[in-house]
Design a protein around this motif. Structure first.
Motif, PDB file in Angstrom:
ATOM      1  N   GLN A  52      20.140  73.523 -63.512  1.00 30.30           N
ATOM      2  CA  GLN A  52      21.351  73.873 -62.778  1.00 30.30           C
ATOM      3  C   GLN A  52      21.165  73.549 -61.314  1.00 30.30           C
ATOM      4  N   ARG A  53      22.071  72.752 -60.786  1.00 30.37           N
ATOM      5  CA  ARG A  53      22.086  72.413 -59.360  1.00 30.37           C
ATOM      6  C   ARG A  53      23.454  72.771 -58.827  1.00 30.37           C
ATOM      7  N   GLY A  54      23.523  73.895 -58.186  1.00 28.59           N
ATOM      8  CA  GLY A  54      24.816  74.386 -57.726  1.00 28.59           C
ATOM      9  C   GLY A  54      25.659  74.804 -58.908  1.00 28.59           C
ATOM     10  N   THR A  55      26.827  74.220 -58.989  1.00 26.09           N
ATOM     11  CA  THR A  55      27.711  74.529 -60.113  1.00 26.09           C
ATOM     12  C   THR A  55      27.612  73.482 -61.223  1.00 26.09           C
ATOM     13  N   ALA A  56      26.724  72.484 -61.050  1.00 22.70           N
ATOM     14  CA  ALA A  56      26.592  71.418 -62.050  1.00 22.70           C
ATOM     15  C   ALA A  56      25.370  71.671 -62.911  1.00 22.70           C
ATOM     16  N   SER A  62      25.436  64.979 -66.927  1.00 19.27           N
ATOM     17  CA  SER A  62      25.761  66.063 -65.990  1.00 19.27           C
ATOM     18  C   SER A  62      27.189  66.517 -66.244  1.00 19.27           C
ATOM     19  N   GLU A 119      30.092  70.171 -65.556  1.00 22.42           N
ATOM     20  CA  GLU A 119      30.337  71.456 -64.905  1.00 22.42           C
ATOM     21  C   GLU A 119      30.064  72.613 -65.845  1.00 22.42           C
ATOM     22  N   LYS A 120      30.030  72.334 -67.144  1.00 24.57           N
ATOM     23  CA  LYS A 120      29.791  73.366 -68.132  1.00 24.57           C
ATOM     24  C   LYS A 120      28.388  73.208 -68.695  1.00 24.57           C
ATOM     25  N   ARG A 121      27.719  74.315 -68.887  1.00 26.10           N
ATOM     26  CA  ARG A 121      26.369  74.267 -69.426  1.00 26.10           C
ATOM     27  C   ARG A 121      26.395  73.835 -70.892  1.00 26.10           C
TER      28      ARG A 121
END
Length: 239
Positions: free
Chosen positions: A168-172, A185, A187-189
């Motif tokens: 996780q890097r920030g919200t990404a 990459s 936005e959702k895990r």
């Protein structure tokens, strides 16, 4: 044995006279001339050479056959080598079709377009270094093999990197493999992969309820999962 009876001839005066004997010819007067001797010697030499050639051909017949066989075999080999060389480096074997297999996350058409600079090149003259450089632009490719299919095709078999976790890097959220090479990459895990948190030079993982961390990233083996500064280029495997 009786001697020949001499015949008397009549003389115009009416007297009979005995015939006059011709003097005996000298034996040297019947010897051939130098020209005749040279001619006979030349004829004798020609006859001797003809006989010698016949004898040589008779006794060397087997060796001559072997020599002719070796010369014929060597001629056939040279002709085949020349023919193969001319055909191999001629436009008859120029590359026209590229097929990429083994991709799941990568678009095979994109990889084929990246390798299109090799089109028109004879198969034996393909630039393997340029192919490796083109495929290095795709971090998802871990290794690859190039197979030639004459007369005008190659097949590139790709082995993609396998994801082992999410960073996780920030919200990404970035999906990475064991070498920490980014694969995707979003936005959702992504579901089914543990969350890997980088702390210094070591990695820690926090598994999600739906998954458990891979064995390679367990506590005793964490140093083996240390991040790399740059991803390694894809390796080419020989076939």
């Amino acid at each position: 044995m009786t001697e020949p009876v001499p015949i008397l001839t009549a003389d115009p005066t009416g007297e009979r006279t005995a015939p006059q004997r011709e003097p005996d010819a000298s034996p040297y007067s019947r010897l051939p001339s130098n020209r005749e001797i040279d001619k006979a010697l030349r004829a004798a030499r020609r006859e001797r050479k003809r006989l010698e050639r016949g004898e040589v051909r008779r006794f060397t017949k087997r060796s001559r056959r072997r020599r002719y066989a070796w010369l014929a075999a060597a001629g056939v080999v040279v002709a085949l080598v020349l023919a193969v060389t001319i055909i191999a480096y001629s436009p008859l074997l120029a590359l026209k079709h590229i097929q990429v297999t083994g991709t799941s996350r990568l678009d095979a058409a994109t990889v084929e377009k990246k390798l299109s600079d090799q089109l028109g090149t004879p198969l034996p003259l393909l630039d393997q270094a340029a192919i490796s450089a083109d495929l290095a632009a795709f971090p998802l490719i871990r290794s690859y093999t190039v197979e030639s299919h004459p007369p005008d095709s190659i097949v590139v078999r790709v082995v993609e990197r396998q994801p082992v976790g999410v960073i996780q890097r920030g919200t990404a959220f970035t999906l990475v493999d064991a070498a920490k090479v980014p694969i995707a990459s979003s936005e959702k895990r992504p579901d089914g992969y543990p969350l890997i948190a980088a702390s210094g030079e070591r990695l820690t993982s926090t598994p999600t309820p739906a998954s458990r961390p891979p064995r390679a990233c367990s506590a005793p083996c964490r140093p083996t999962c240390a991040p790399r500064s740059t991803p390694s280029p894809p390796r080419r495997r020989t076939t």
